[in-house]
Design a protein around this motif. Structure first.
Motif: not given
Length: 186
Positions: A13-17, A27-33
């Motif tokens: 939610k804070k834009g982190g990975l 996997g490396i992930g983040c918010d896709a939006t």
């Protein structure tokens, strides 16, 4: 598991990975939006942003948020697939612009993994899922094989399934709205 899901959601939610186990590989992930978060993944992987990334969604309902028209055959493929299958769809929408390929497509998988399902469902957003390696390097088969620069480059490492050896990457199928089916990776 719930504590790990909650910690990962806070970071996303804070834009982190995050670095997390999926139904295939770590996997490396983040918010896709979140365009800035997606940019961080390309930078961490040292990968050109013209090379598209995969997203994970919790279910068919969530899939329809990101694809203008989900082909009926896609739902059949998802239902009958015996191994993890990523589908490349036409007409992506509601995702970070730098995540969508130049031709308007996006690769999405509905994972058969409780952690990934709960994470995506509770966040209610698609999550980027790209292998936990620097572009051009081998995909790590286990947590121990993940490069130090990847471990240092994420904001949170999920503390689950670190002992298991991961499966190989998912199959990838491209479905065009014109009905053409193309196998990209078996």
């Amino acid at each position: 598991m719930q504590a790990e899901i909650n910690k990962a959601i806070q970071v996303l939610k804070k834009g982190g990975l995050i670095l997390y186990p999926t139904d295939t590989v770590w996997g490396i992930g983040c918010d896709a939006t979140n365009e800035e978060a997606v940019k961080k993944i390309y930078e961490l992987k040292q990968r050109e942003d013209s090379k598209a990334l995969i997203c994970l969604v919790a279910d068919d309902r969530m899939l329809t948020k990101y694809i203008k028209k989900v082909p009926e055959v896609a739902l059949n493929i998802i239902d009958i697939s015996e191994k993890p299958t990523t589908i490349i769809y036409d007409n992506a929408q509601n995702l970070a612009k730098n995540l969508i390929a130049n031709d308007g497509t996006i690769a999405i998988r509905i994972p058969d993994d409780e952690f990934c399902y709960q994470l995506s469902r509770k966040l209610n957003i698609a999550i980027v899922s790209t292998s936990a390696n620097i572009s051009g390097q081998p995909t790590p088969k286990s947590f121990k094989e993940i490069a130090p620069e990847v471990l240092k480059g994420v904001d949170y490492v999920v503390n689950l399934h670190r002992e298991k050896t991961c499966n190989k990457p998912s199959s990838i199928i491209k479905l065009s709205n014109s009905g053409i089916v193309k196998i990209i990776r078996e």
